[in-house]
Scaffold this active site. Structure first.
Site, PDB file in Angstrom:
ATOM      1  N   ASN A   9       0.829  -1.065   0.055  1.00 45.01           N
ATOM      2  CA  ASN A   9       0.004  -0.064  -0.153  1.00 45.01           C
ATOM      3  C   ASN A   9       0.941   1.403   0.103  1.00 45.01           C
ATOM      4  O   ASN A   9       1.464   1.589   1.156  1.00 45.01           O
ATOM      5  CB  ASN A   9      -0.871   0.006   1.286  1.00 45.01           C
ATOM      6  CG  ASN A   9      -1.739   1.204   1.507  1.00 45.01           C
ATOM      7  OD1 ASN A   9      -1.667   1.963   0.448  1.00 45.01           O
ATOM      8  ND2 ASN A   9      -2.346   1.530   2.698  1.00 45.01           N
ATOM      9  N   TRP A  10       0.980   1.765  -1.086  1.00 44.03           N
ATOM     10  CA  TRP A  10       1.953   3.045  -1.355  1.00 44.03           C
ATOM     11  C   TRP A  10       1.364   4.332  -0.776  1.00 44.03           C
ATOM     12  O   TRP A  10       1.977   5.294  -0.391  1.00 44.03           O
ATOM     13  CB  TRP A  10       2.519   3.116  -2.788  1.00 44.03           C
ATOM     14  CG  TRP A  10       3.200   2.045  -3.267  1.00 44.03           C
ATOM     15  CD1 TRP A  10       3.637   0.940  -2.666  1.00 44.03           C
ATOM     16  CD2 TRP A  10       3.574   1.831  -4.745  1.00 44.03           C
ATOM     17  NE1 TRP A  10       4.215  -0.229  -3.654  1.00 44.03           N
ATOM     18  CE2 TRP A  10       4.434   0.747  -4.759  1.00 44.03           C
ATOM     19  CE3 TRP A  10       3.586   2.661  -5.593  1.00 44.03           C
ATOM     20  CZ2 TRP A  10       5.147   0.421  -5.866  1.00 44.03           C
ATOM     21  CZ3 TRP A  10       4.396   2.465  -7.025  1.00 44.03           C
ATOM     22  CH2 TRP A  10       5.025   0.952  -7.068  1.00 44.03           C
ATOM     23  N   LYS A  11       0.144   4.145  -0.436  1.00 46.35           N
ATOM     24  CA  LYS A  11      -0.480   5.444   0.227  1.00 46.35           C
ATOM     25  C   LYS A  11      -0.287   6.686  -0.925  1.00 46.35           C
ATOM     26  O   LYS A  11      -0.372   6.459  -1.973  1.00 46.35           O
ATOM     27  CB  LYS A  11      -0.259   5.758   1.708  1.00 46.35           C
ATOM     28  CG  LYS A  11      -0.040   4.589   2.318  1.00 46.35           C
ATOM     29  CD  LYS A  11       0.166   4.794   3.749  1.00 46.35           C
ATOM     30  CE  LYS A  11       0.074   3.527   4.592  1.00 46.35           C
ATOM     31  NZ  LYS A  11       0.080   3.417   6.148  1.00 46.35           N
ATOM     32  N   HIS A  95      -9.633   0.763   4.999  1.00 40.02           N
ATOM     33  CA  HIS A  95      -8.158   1.247   5.588  1.00 40.02           C
ATOM     34  C   HIS A  95      -8.558   2.255   6.899  1.00 40.02           C
ATOM     35  O   HIS A  95      -9.245   3.238   6.618  1.00 40.02           O
ATOM     36  CB  HIS A  95      -7.268   1.748   4.452  1.00 40.02           C
ATOM     37  CG  HIS A  95      -5.793   1.762   5.236  1.00 40.02           C
ATOM     38  ND1 HIS A  95      -5.515   2.729   5.929  1.00 40.02           N
ATOM     39  CD2 HIS A  95      -4.643   1.003   5.023  1.00 40.02           C
ATOM     40  CE1 HIS A  95      -4.281   2.395   6.487  1.00 40.02           C
ATOM     41  NE2 HIS A  95      -3.639   1.359   5.729  1.00 40.02           N
ATOM     42  N   GLU A  97      -7.138   4.625   7.770  1.00 40.08           N
ATOM     43  CA  GLU A  97      -6.780   6.018   7.539  1.00 40.08           C
ATOM     44  C   GLU A  97      -8.104   6.276   6.901  1.00 40.08           C
ATOM     45  O   GLU A  97      -8.184   7.717   6.945  1.00 40.08           O
ATOM     46  CB  GLU A  97      -5.565   5.991   6.621  1.00 40.08           C
ATOM     47  CG  GLU A  97      -4.033   5.921   7.388  1.00 40.08           C
ATOM     48  CD  GLU A  97      -3.023   5.423   6.636  1.00 40.08           C
ATOM     49  OE1 GLU A  97      -3.010   5.409   5.357  1.00 40.08           O
ATOM     50  OE2 GLU A  97      -2.086   4.813   7.339  1.00 40.08           O
ATOM     51  N   GLU A 166      -5.712  -5.281  10.608  1.00 41.70           N
ATOM     52  CA  GLU A 166      -4.525  -4.316  10.664  1.00 41.70           C
ATOM     53  C   GLU A 166      -4.788  -3.580  11.817  1.00 41.70           C
ATOM     54  O   GLU A 166      -5.743  -2.395  12.197  1.00 41.70           O
ATOM     55  CB  GLU A 166      -4.610  -3.041   9.595  1.00 41.70           C
ATOM     56  CG  GLU A 166      -4.364  -3.918   8.320  1.00 41.70           C
ATOM     57  CD  GLU A 166      -3.532  -2.743   7.162  1.00 41.70           C
ATOM     58  OE1 GLU A 166      -2.333  -3.032   7.002  1.00 41.70           O
ATOM     59  OE2 GLU A 166      -4.275  -1.809   7.002  1.00 41.70           O
ATOM     60  N   GLY A 172       2.301   2.115  10.850  1.00 44.65           N
ATOM     61  CA  GLY A 172       2.928   3.347  10.664  1.00 44.65           C
ATOM     62  C   GLY A 172       3.901   3.643  12.175  1.00 44.65           C
ATOM     63  O   GLY A 172       4.388   4.593  11.996  1.00 44.65           O
ATOM     64  N   SER A 212       3.163  -2.667  10.628  1.00 36.68           N
ATOM     65  CA  SER A 212       4.660  -2.574  10.856  1.00 36.68           C
ATOM     66  C   SER A 212       5.418  -3.732  10.589  1.00 36.68           C
ATOM     67  O   SER A 212       6.324  -4.241  11.298  1.00 36.68           O
ATOM     68  CB  SER A 212       5.263  -2.162  12.437  1.00 36.68           C
ATOM     69  OG  SER A 212       4.703  -0.386  12.327  1.00 36.68           O
ATOM     70  N   GLY A 233       2.533  -1.271   4.566  1.00 35.68           N
ATOM     71  CA  GLY A 233       2.627   0.168   4.100  1.00 35.68           C
ATOM     72  C   GLY A 233       3.909   0.526   3.872  1.00 35.68           C
ATOM     73  O   GLY A 233       4.825   0.574   2.806  1.00 35.68           O
TER      74      GLY A 233
HETATM   75  C1  PEP Z   1      -0.964   0.050   6.169  1.00 37.06           C
HETATM   76  O1  PEP Z   1      -0.851   1.375   5.975  1.00 37.06           O
HETATM   77  O2  PEP Z   1      -1.553  -0.811   5.860  1.00 37.06           O
HETATM   78  C2  PEP Z   1       0.200  -0.465   7.006  1.00 37.06           C
HETATM   79  C3  PEP Z   1       0.239  -1.630   7.466  1.00 37.06           C
HETATM   80  O3  PEP Z   1       1.483   0.265   7.199  1.00 37.06           O
HETATM   81  P1  PEP Z   1       2.593   0.082   7.732  1.00 37.06           P
HETATM   82  O4  PEP Z   1       3.083  -1.161   7.035  1.00 37.06           O
HETATM   83  O5  PEP Z   1       3.508   1.262   7.425  1.00 37.06           O
HETATM   84  O6  PEP Z   1       2.526  -0.034   9.087  1.00 37.06           O
END
Ligand code: PEP
Length: 250
Positions: A9-11, A95, A97, A166, A172, A212, A233
């Site tokens: 997920n490049w956001k 998600h 976010e 998640e 993050g 993470s 992410g």
């Molecule tokens: C995500 O945004 O779905 C995610 C898991 O981010 P990260 O790996 O940076 O925690």
């Protein structure tokens, strides 16, 4: 036998040129062979370019959001047929976010899931509790509501969905859920899918862990019985770390 799926997920990162470079490097390093299904989810603006870049390699194309209507007066929105037109195969929905910043509700998640499936793509449906919800022992209650309401009535079509567990406090933050916490949540989610759609569907649905994930913890997490890969992410923005995570699914 569930094939693990690792999605990046490049956001809201990567201009088109950067996205092409990253996609090309991931594809080159996977070198035609991958122990998992790999999905790259760039921002909308780079979907076309990334799709062209990965066309002959293992990664598949995913989007990070969609509108539930197929067309019409929805300024600024992108529909599922439009994503399919770009050769997208997956779409992330729900998600944390989007839930936190854009008021994405379980009802909207369900509408999006229906639209994605109707367009011949697969949803990656994100669920997970906040730190406060975990600390007040409401994890199972929260996750149950998200799964039941976000996937209500999908039935047998759940086979084509991926669920991403998640925990919000792990996204993050560098703080990963422990293997025990992850396995417990995944088994719980699989149990809910069993109640909703039967044991055969529950056994077939892939449940990714996200929060993470790094090259140093991926193998331990991916080896858990109910974990079928990850939604990545930050570590998906570097080809090195993303490919190392994909290879941890071996
Ligand atoms: C995500 O945004 O779905 C995610 C898991 O981010 P990260 O790996 O940076 O925690």
């Amino acid at each position: 036998m569930r094939i693990p799926i690792v999605a990046g997920n490049w956001k809201m990162n990567e201009l088109i040129g950067e996205a092409i470079d990253l996609a090309a490097e991931v594809t080159r390093r996977l070198d035609g062979a991958s122990p998992a299904e790999v999905v790259l989810c760039p921002p909308f603006t780079a979907l076309r370019a990334v799709g062209d870049t990965i066309r002959s390699g293992p990664p598949k194309l995913g989007a990070q959001n969609v509108h539930w209507e197929s067309q019409g007066a929805y300024t600024g929105e992108i529909s599922a047929p439009m994503l399919r037109d770009l050769s997208c195969e997956y779409v992330i929905v729900g998600h944390s976010e989007r839930r936190a910043h854009f008021h994405e509700s379980d009802e909207n998640v369900l509408r999006k899931v229906e639209a994605i499936l109707a367009a011949g793509m697969r949803p990656i449906v994100c669920v997970g509790e906040t730190l406060e919800q975990r600390e007040t022992e409401r994890t199972e209650e929260v996750v149950r509501v998200q799964v039941e309401n976000g996937l209500r009535g999908i039935g047998d079509r759940l086979r084509n969905a991926v669920i991403a567990y998640e925990p919000v406090w792990a996204i993050g933050t560098g703080r990963t859920a422990t293997p025990d916490q992850v396995q417990q949540a995944h088994a719980f989610i699989r149990g809910i899918i069993g109640e909703m759609a039967g044991e055969a569907v529950a056994g077939a649905v892939r449940i990714q862990y996200g929060g993470s994930v790094k090259p140093s913890n991926a193998a331990e997490l991916f080896a858990l019985p109910d974990v079928d890969g990850g939604l990545i992410g930050g570590a998906s923005l570097k080809a090195d770390s993303f490919v190392a995570i994909v290879n941890a699914a071996r």
